[in-house]
Design a protein around this motif. Structure first.
Motif, PDB file in Angstrom:
ATOM      1  N   PRO A  80       3.950   0.808  -0.893  1.00  0.00           N
ATOM      2  CA  PRO A  80       3.496  -0.143  -1.927  1.00  0.00           C
ATOM      3  C   PRO A  80       3.119   0.575  -3.224  1.00  0.00           C
ATOM      4  O   PRO A  80       2.151   1.329  -3.269  1.00  0.00           O
ATOM      5  CB  PRO A  80       2.274  -0.796  -1.279  1.00  0.00           C
ATOM      6  N   GLN A  81       3.886   0.317  -4.265  1.00  0.00           N
ATOM      7  CA  GLN A  81       3.643   0.981  -5.549  1.00  0.00           C
ATOM      8  C   GLN A  81       3.123   0.030  -6.615  1.00  0.00           C
ATOM      9  O   GLN A  81       2.354   0.436  -7.483  1.00  0.00           O
ATOM     10  CB  GLN A  81       4.930   1.648  -6.051  1.00  0.00           C
ATOM     11  N   ARG A  82       3.550  -1.225  -6.564  1.00  0.00           N
ATOM     12  CA  ARG A  82       3.133  -2.201  -7.570  1.00  0.00           C
ATOM     13  C   ARG A  82       2.492  -3.387  -6.858  1.00  0.00           C
ATOM     14  O   ARG A  82       3.121  -4.038  -6.021  1.00  0.00           O
ATOM     15  CB  ARG A  82       4.330  -2.654  -8.407  1.00  0.00           C
ATOM     16  N   VAL A  83       1.243  -3.665  -7.189  1.00  0.00           N
ATOM     17  CA  VAL A  83       0.457  -4.666  -6.454  1.00  0.00           C
ATOM     18  C   VAL A  83      -0.138  -5.667  -7.438  1.00  0.00           C
ATOM     19  O   VAL A  83      -0.529  -5.317  -8.554  1.00  0.00           O
ATOM     20  CB  VAL A  83      -0.673  -3.985  -5.649  1.00  0.00           C
ATOM     21  N   PRO A 101      -2.788   6.263  -2.609  1.00  0.00           N
ATOM     22  CA  PRO A 101      -2.314   7.108  -3.708  1.00  0.00           C
ATOM     23  C   PRO A 101      -0.928   6.750  -4.212  1.00  0.00           C
ATOM     24  O   PRO A 101      -0.566   7.103  -5.341  1.00  0.00           O
ATOM     25  CB  PRO A 101      -2.336   8.518  -3.097  1.00  0.00           C
ATOM     26  N   ASN A 102      -0.126   6.046  -3.389  1.00  0.00           N
ATOM     27  CA  ASN A 102       1.213   5.673  -3.841  1.00  0.00           C
ATOM     28  C   ASN A 102       1.216   4.461  -4.766  1.00  0.00           C
ATOM     29  O   ASN A 102       2.257   4.120  -5.331  1.00  0.00           O
ATOM     30  CB  ASN A 102       2.153   5.456  -2.658  1.00  0.00           C
ATOM     31  N   VAL A 103       0.077   3.804  -4.948  1.00  0.00           N
ATOM     32  CA  VAL A 103      -0.004   2.682  -5.885  1.00  0.00           C
ATOM     33  C   VAL A 103       0.070   3.228  -7.311  1.00  0.00           C
ATOM     34  O   VAL A 103      -0.774   4.023  -7.731  1.00  0.00           O
ATOM     35  CB  VAL A 103      -1.304   1.874  -5.691  1.00  0.00           C
ATOM     36  N   LYS A 104       1.076   2.773  -8.042  1.00  0.00           N
ATOM     37  CA  LYS A 104       1.258   3.209  -9.427  1.00  0.00           C
ATOM     38  C   LYS A 104       0.666   2.221 -10.424  1.00  0.00           C
ATOM     39  O   LYS A 104       0.242   2.620 -11.511  1.00  0.00           O
ATOM     40  CB  LYS A 104       2.745   3.422  -9.714  1.00  0.00           C
ATOM     41  N   SER A 105       0.677   0.939 -10.067  1.00  0.00           N
ATOM     42  CA  SER A 105       0.101  -0.062 -10.966  1.00  0.00           C
ATOM     43  C   SER A 105      -0.470  -1.216 -10.153  1.00  0.00           C
ATOM     44  O   SER A 105       0.083  -1.611  -9.130  1.00  0.00           O
ATOM     45  CB  SER A 105       1.154  -0.582 -11.948  1.00  0.00           C
ATOM     46  N   LEU A 106      -1.601  -1.729 -10.627  1.00  0.00           N
ATOM     47  CA  LEU A 106      -2.269  -2.860 -10.005  1.00  0.00           C
ATOM     48  C   LEU A 106      -2.655  -3.842 -11.097  1.00  0.00           C
ATOM     49  O   LEU A 106      -3.390  -3.489 -12.025  1.00  0.00           O
ATOM     50  CB  LEU A 106      -3.517  -2.393  -9.242  1.00  0.00           C
ATOM     51  N   SER A 134      -7.311   3.919 -14.160  1.00  0.00           N
ATOM     52  CA  SER A 134      -6.262   3.731 -15.165  1.00  0.00           C
ATOM     53  C   SER A 134      -5.064   2.943 -14.650  1.00  0.00           C
ATOM     54  O   SER A 134      -4.266   2.422 -15.431  1.00  0.00           O
ATOM     55  CB  SER A 134      -5.793   5.101 -15.682  1.00  0.00           C
ATOM     56  N   ARG A 135      -4.943   2.832 -13.327  1.00  0.00           N
ATOM     57  CA  ARG A 135      -3.821   2.076 -12.765  1.00  0.00           C
ATOM     58  C   ARG A 135      -4.058   0.569 -12.807  1.00  0.00           C
ATOM     59  O   ARG A 135      -3.121  -0.218 -12.582  1.00  0.00           O
ATOM     60  CB  ARG A 135      -3.583   2.510 -11.318  1.00  0.00           C
ATOM     61  N   LEU A 136      -5.281   0.142 -13.073  1.00  0.00           N
ATOM     62  CA  LEU A 136      -5.647  -1.270 -13.028  1.00  0.00           C
ATOM     63  C   LEU A 136      -5.475  -1.928 -14.393  1.00  0.00           C
ATOM     64  O   LEU A 136      -5.994  -1.448 -15.399  1.00  0.00           O
ATOM     65  CB  LEU A 136      -7.099  -1.432 -12.571  1.00  0.00           C
ATOM     66  N   GLU A 151       8.602 -11.758 -15.054  1.00  0.00           N
ATOM     67  CA  GLU A 151       9.578 -11.569 -13.989  1.00  0.00           C
ATOM     68  C   GLU A 151       9.382 -10.271 -13.217  1.00  0.00           C
ATOM     69  O   GLU A 151      10.264  -9.860 -12.479  1.00  0.00           O
ATOM     70  CB  GLU A 151      10.992 -11.625 -14.578  1.00  0.00           C
ATOM     71  N   ALA A 152       8.244  -9.644 -13.382  1.00  0.00           N
ATOM     72  CA  ALA A 152       7.986  -8.394 -12.668  1.00  0.00           C
ATOM     73  C   ALA A 152       7.994  -8.621 -11.164  1.00  0.00           C
ATOM     74  O   ALA A 152       7.623  -9.693 -10.668  1.00  0.00           O
ATOM     75  CB  ALA A 152       6.643  -7.807 -13.104  1.00  0.00           C
ATOM     76  N   GLN A 153       8.420  -7.616 -10.428  1.00  0.00           N
ATOM     77  CA  GLN A 153       8.434  -7.657  -8.972  1.00  0.00           C
ATOM     78  C   GLN A 153       7.256  -6.845  -8.435  1.00  0.00           C
ATOM     79  O   GLN A 153       6.942  -5.763  -8.944  1.00  0.00           O
ATOM     80  CB  GLN A 153       9.749  -7.075  -8.452  1.00  0.00           C
TER      81      GLN A 153
END
Length: 305
Positions: A80-83, A101-106, A134-136, A151-153
């Motif tokens: 899971p990278q984008r949540v 740690p693999n989450v790049k953006s939330l 910073s990812r939030l 339209e983001a996935q």
């Protein structure tokens, strides 16, 4: 024994039940545009956040709810990278997501800016600095409108929203049309999870209605639950995917992902054993959840059965 009711916090758990918790400290109460909220210190559960006369979260056991809401979905997805979180005002839901740690953006979308700002100030042990990560990306807008306008996935969508009161702002987030929109915004192996009301053989109709509604959109839908002491009940959750069955994840696979993501010491309650246990619902409850019934749709009366 006589009670001085001014020193007690009332919590209406159902239309037929109410309980009292003894306050041991000051209370702060206010109303936002969307809900009434209260922050108080209790003898039994420490600091508690109350929304519309119902305990939303308690200091001593909020981790049970938030780990149960977030971690099964995050572990079901292989990477899971984008949540996306809709709701999550206390900050504990993004806290759990950002442990990975693999989450790049939330992206967190919560309509009630006043509530979120209140929680940022009053609930540091809940959010533990998550709002500063910073990812939030934090947005104060309508969650359904947000999904419809871009339209983001997302790999994981977490719906941490208040109960679907007919007069409340969250009702549009419990319909077939909304869940269909969520499905469209999920990646190929995407996972959606929803807080699913109290769940037991004596109280299950609301959960069952939400589950049927989600199942009208998603092919794989599973219910699971955990007891939350401050809620005085077993709380249900519903997880949905297009192709992965979270209930069939092996213990070794879960432990491998926990280890690979360096989460062993960051999770208090959740592990492979508790994952399997949460999906083990009683026989009579499973039979009740399998019964046919109505689903929730836009522009139709809100009926739970």
């Amino acid at each position: 024994m006589s009670l001085e009711f001014s020193s007690w916090l009332s919590d209406q758990t159902t239309s037929d039940e109410i309980r009292l918790l003894r306050r041991v400290g000051g209370m702060e109460a206010k109303s936002t545009q969307f809900q009434a909220m209260e922050f108080a210190k209790t003898a039994a559960y420490g600091d508690v956040l109350v929304l519309d006369d119902t305990i939303q979260s308690a200091e001593v056991d909020e981790y049970l709810y938030h780990e149960a809401l977030v971690q099964p979905a995050m572990m079901t997805h292989p990477d899971p990278q984008r949540v996306l979180i809709i709701g999550g005002g206390e900050g504990a839901t993004p806290r759990e997501v950002l442990k990975h740690p693999n989450v790049k953006s939330l992206v967190m979308v919560d309509l009630d800016r006043e509530l979120v700002e209140f929680c940022q100030q009053k609930l540091p042990s809940w959010h533990q600095g998550a709002f500063s990560d910073s990812r939030l990306e934090l947005l104060h807008t309508d969650g359904r409108a947000y999904l419809a306008q871009q339209e983001a996935q997302f790999d994981v969508i977490i719906l941490d929203i208040t109960d679907a009161l007919e007069e409340g702002p969250a009702i549009a987030l419990y319909t077939k049309q909304f869940y269909s929109l969520c499905q469209q915004r999920l990646s190929e192996s995407g996972v959606m999870v929803v807080q699913g009301f109290s769940l037991s053989p004596l109280k299950w109709t609301e959960h069952a209605t939400i589950r049927r509604t989600i199942h009208s959109v998603f092919p794989v839908v599973r219910s699971y639950s955990i007891f939350i002491p401050s809620f005085a009940c077993t709380w249900g959750f519903i997880i949905a995917t297009n192709n992965i069955d979270p209930a069939n994840l092996s213990g070794s696979a879960i432990e491998q992902r926990i280890g690979d993501r360096n989460l062993v010491d960051k999770l208090k309650a959740y592990d492979a054993v508790s994952h399997t246990g949460m999906f083990g619902l009683p026989k009579d409850l499973r039979l009740k959840l399998a019964q046919p019934g109505n689903i929730l749709e836009d522009d139709k009366p809100l009926v739970f059965e």
